[in-house]
Design a protein around this motif. Structure first.
Motif, PDB file in Angstrom:
ATOM      1  N   LEU A  18       0.815  -1.211   0.000  1.00 27.02           N
ATOM      2  CA  LEU A  18       0.000   0.000   0.000  1.00 27.02           C
ATOM      3  C   LEU A  18       0.851   1.264   0.000  1.00 27.02           C
ATOM      4  O   LEU A  18       0.448   2.286  -0.540  1.00 27.02           O
ATOM      5  CB  LEU A  18      -0.946   0.016   1.205  1.00 27.02           C
ATOM      6  CG  LEU A  18      -2.116  -0.946   1.139  1.00 27.02           C
ATOM      7  CD1 LEU A  18      -3.030  -0.739   2.337  1.00 27.02           C
ATOM      8  CD2 LEU A  18      -2.902  -0.799  -0.145  1.00 27.02           C
ATOM      9  N   ALA A  19       2.031   1.201   0.602  1.00 30.86           N
ATOM     10  CA  ALA A  19       2.918   2.371   0.605  1.00 30.86           C
ATOM     11  C   ALA A  19       3.230   2.802  -0.824  1.00 30.86           C
ATOM     12  O   ALA A  19       3.245   4.002  -1.132  1.00 30.86           O
ATOM     13  CB  ALA A  19       4.193   2.057   1.371  1.00 30.86           C
ATOM     14  N   ALA A  20       3.462   1.846  -1.709  1.00 28.75           N
ATOM     15  CA  ALA A  20       3.741   2.166  -3.110  1.00 28.75           C
ATOM     16  C   ALA A  20       2.502   2.742  -3.792  1.00 28.75           C
ATOM     17  O   ALA A  20       2.606   3.708  -4.567  1.00 28.75           O
ATOM     18  CB  ALA A  20       4.220   0.915  -3.846  1.00 28.75           C
ATOM     19  N   PRO A  69       4.170   9.086   6.147  1.00 32.72           N
ATOM     20  CA  PRO A  69       3.005   8.199   6.029  1.00 32.72           C
ATOM     21  C   PRO A  69       2.750   7.447   7.334  1.00 32.72           C
ATOM     22  O   PRO A  69       3.648   7.203   8.125  1.00 32.72           O
ATOM     23  CB  PRO A  69       3.383   7.238   4.905  1.00 32.72           C
ATOM     24  CG  PRO A  69       4.864   7.299   4.823  1.00 32.72           C
ATOM     25  CD  PRO A  69       5.283   8.648   5.311  1.00 32.72           C
ATOM     26  N   VAL A  70       1.477   7.090   7.514  1.00 26.61           N
ATOM     27  CA  VAL A  70       1.045   6.283   8.655  1.00 26.61           C
ATOM     28  C   VAL A  70       0.591   4.938   8.099  1.00 26.61           C
ATOM     29  O   VAL A  70      -0.203   4.895   7.154  1.00 26.61           O
ATOM     30  CB  VAL A  70      -0.118   6.962   9.410  1.00 26.61           C
ATOM     31  CG1 VAL A  70      -0.617   6.085  10.533  1.00 26.61           C
ATOM     32  CG2 VAL A  70       0.302   8.336   9.924  1.00 26.61           C
ATOM     33  N   HIS A  71       1.104   3.861   8.657  1.00 25.45           N
ATOM     34  CA  HIS A  71       0.729   2.513   8.227  1.00 25.45           C
ATOM     35  C   HIS A  71       0.083   1.798   9.403  1.00 25.45           C
ATOM     36  O   HIS A  71       0.519   1.951  10.538  1.00 25.45           O
ATOM     37  CB  HIS A  71       1.958   1.721   7.775  1.00 25.45           C
ATOM     38  CG  HIS A  71       2.701   2.379   6.659  1.00 25.45           C
ATOM     39  ND1 HIS A  71       2.350   2.232   5.340  1.00 25.45           N
ATOM     40  CD2 HIS A  71       3.771   3.207   6.667  1.00 25.45           C
ATOM     41  CE1 HIS A  71       3.178   2.943   4.591  1.00 25.45           C
ATOM     42  NE2 HIS A  71       4.047   3.543   5.374  1.00 25.45           N
ATOM     43  N   ALA A  72      -0.949   1.029   9.112  1.00 23.73           N
ATOM     44  CA  ALA A  72      -1.622   0.271  10.169  1.00 23.73           C
ATOM     45  C   ALA A  72      -2.107  -1.051   9.599  1.00 23.73           C
ATOM     46  O   ALA A  72      -2.379  -1.181   8.402  1.00 23.73           O
ATOM     47  CB  ALA A  72      -2.792   1.061  10.739  1.00 23.73           C
ATOM     48  N   GLU A  96      -5.182  -3.892   5.853  1.00 22.74           N
ATOM     49  CA  GLU A  96      -4.054  -2.970   5.966  1.00 22.74           C
ATOM     50  C   GLU A  96      -4.466  -1.620   5.403  1.00 22.74           C
ATOM     51  O   GLU A  96      -5.325  -1.532   4.525  1.00 22.74           O
ATOM     52  CB  GLU A  96      -2.820  -3.509   5.243  1.00 22.74           C
ATOM     53  CG  GLU A  96      -3.015  -3.757   3.772  1.00 22.74           C
ATOM     54  CD  GLU A  96      -1.780  -4.307   3.086  1.00 22.74           C
ATOM     55  OE1 GLU A  96      -0.661  -3.902   3.448  1.00 22.74           O
ATOM     56  OE2 GLU A  96      -1.940  -5.128   2.184  1.00 22.74           O
ATOM     57  N   LEU A  97      -3.868  -0.583   5.960  1.00 23.02           N
ATOM     58  CA  LEU A  97      -4.133   0.748   5.435  1.00 23.02           C
ATOM     59  C   LEU A  97      -2.891   1.611   5.563  1.00 23.02           C
ATOM     60  O   LEU A  97      -2.029   1.370   6.406  1.00 23.02           O
ATOM     61  CB  LEU A  97      -5.346   1.403   6.092  1.00 23.02           C
ATOM     62  CG  LEU A  97      -5.352   1.670   7.586  1.00 23.02           C
ATOM     63  CD1 LEU A  97      -4.776   3.035   7.885  1.00 23.02           C
ATOM     64  CD2 LEU A  97      -6.778   1.612   8.084  1.00 23.02           C
ATOM     65  N   ALA A  98      -2.827   2.605   4.692  1.00 25.54           N
ATOM     66  CA  ALA A  98      -1.745   3.577   4.710  1.00 25.54           C
ATOM     67  C   ALA A  98      -2.354   4.929   4.374  1.00 25.54           C
ATOM     68  O   ALA A  98      -3.205   5.023   3.488  1.00 25.54           O
ATOM     69  CB  ALA A  98      -0.664   3.214   3.694  1.00 25.54           C
ATOM     70  N   TRP A  99      -1.944   5.951   5.132  1.00 26.94           N
ATOM     71  CA  TRP A  99      -2.446   7.283   4.824  1.00 26.94           C
ATOM     72  C   TRP A  99      -1.383   8.329   5.070  1.00 26.94           C
ATOM     73  O   TRP A  99      -0.408   8.083   5.763  1.00 26.94           O
ATOM     74  CB  TRP A  99      -3.727   7.593   5.578  1.00 26.94           C
ATOM     75  CG  TRP A  99      -3.625   7.798   7.061  1.00 26.94           C
ATOM     76  CD1 TRP A  99      -3.694   6.835   8.027  1.00 26.94           C
ATOM     77  CD2 TRP A  99      -3.471   9.041   7.759  1.00 26.94           C
ATOM     78  NE1 TRP A  99      -3.589   7.398   9.268  1.00 26.94           N
ATOM     79  CE2 TRP A  99      -3.456   8.762   9.133  1.00 26.94           C
ATOM     80  CE3 TRP A  99      -3.339  10.368   7.346  1.00 26.94           C
ATOM     81  CZ2 TRP A  99      -3.312   9.753  10.091  1.00 26.94           C
ATOM     82  CZ3 TRP A  99      -3.204  11.360   8.304  1.00 26.94           C
ATOM     83  CH2 TRP A  99      -3.203  11.040   9.663  1.00 26.94           C
ATOM     84  N   GLN A 100      -1.611   9.494   4.459  1.00 24.63           N
ATOM     85  CA  GLN A 100      -0.643  10.576   4.546  1.00 24.63           C
ATOM     86  C   GLN A 100      -1.389  11.909   4.495  1.00 24.63           C
ATOM     87  O   GLN A 100      -2.449  12.012   3.872  1.00 24.63           O
ATOM     88  CB  GLN A 100       0.346  10.476   3.387  1.00 24.63           C
ATOM     89  CG  GLN A 100       1.694  11.017   3.696  1.00 24.63           C
ATOM     90  CD  GLN A 100       2.754  10.492   2.737  1.00 24.63           C
ATOM     91  OE1 GLN A 100       2.543   9.586   1.953  1.00 24.63           O
ATOM     92  NE2 GLN A 100       3.925  11.101   2.804  1.00 24.63           N
TER      93      GLN A 100
END
Length: 187
Positions: free
Chosen positions: A85-87, A106-109, A115-119
């Motif tokens: 997800l980071a990509a 970025p925040v990863h959880a 899974e999730l990623a946000w910025q």
């Protein structure tokens, strides 16, 4: 060639007396496509679909001081670890149409198998000429991938950041509810 735009249909169902839906205090529940996407949002907010997403707005505040947009797509049931997800988040950020001055880290959880990623990005709104923030989240579970965005004025960070937290904390993907009027059931 004209491209076909997604069509969102709003349907409000009367819940059965013994339904299993619960939300946090002061919230409503949003459920898309019988459980493809589900989360809580503030009771005072309004929901409207447009050509590419579902939008959530605080009706107490004029002039769209905050808007959350949600869209999702079905994905094949394969192992997605090769496409982190980071990509995807970085690709979405780089493909944006507006100029963002700076991005926070970025925040990863991960919650069980979701899974999730946000910025968060900082920019000056070109029309209002004032500082604004944007948040972009990609979440994935089994056969559903969701995109959530949130735009608001920087001065309202303390007011709207808890709404973002609420949406992400209650976010569920790829749960199928055969009968949405009864909701989730514990067997």
């Amino acid at each position: 060639m004209k491209t076909k735009r997604p069509r969102y249909e709003r349907e409000t169902l009367r819940l059965q007396d013994n339904h299993g839906w619960t939300s946090r205090e002061g919230c409503k529940i949003f459920v898309a496509d019988r459980g493809a996407v589900r989360f809580d949002y503030p009771r005072t907010w309004v929901v409207r679909g447009d050509s590419d997403s579902i939008k959530f707005r605080d009706r107490r505040w004029p002039n769209d001081n905050c808007v959350i947009a949600m869209s999702y797509m079905r994905i094949p049931p394969i192992d997605w670890t090769g496409l982190p997800l980071a990509a995807l988040l970085q690709t979405a950020i780089q493909g944006g149409t507006r100029t963002i001055d700076a991005w926070d880290p970025p925040v990863h959880a991960r919650r069980f198998d979701m899974e999730l990623a946000w910025q968060q990005g900082h920019f000056i709104d070109p029309g209002e000429k004032r500082p604004a923030l944007t948040r972009l989240c990609i979440a994935r579970r089994r056969t559903v991938q969701a995109l959530l965005t949130m735009d608001f004025w920087a001065v309202d960070l303390a007011r709207f950041s808890p709404v973002w937290d609420l949406v992400l904390e209650t976010l569920e993907l790829d749960e199928h509810y055969t009968d949405p009027t009864t909701g989730p059931r514990i067997m």
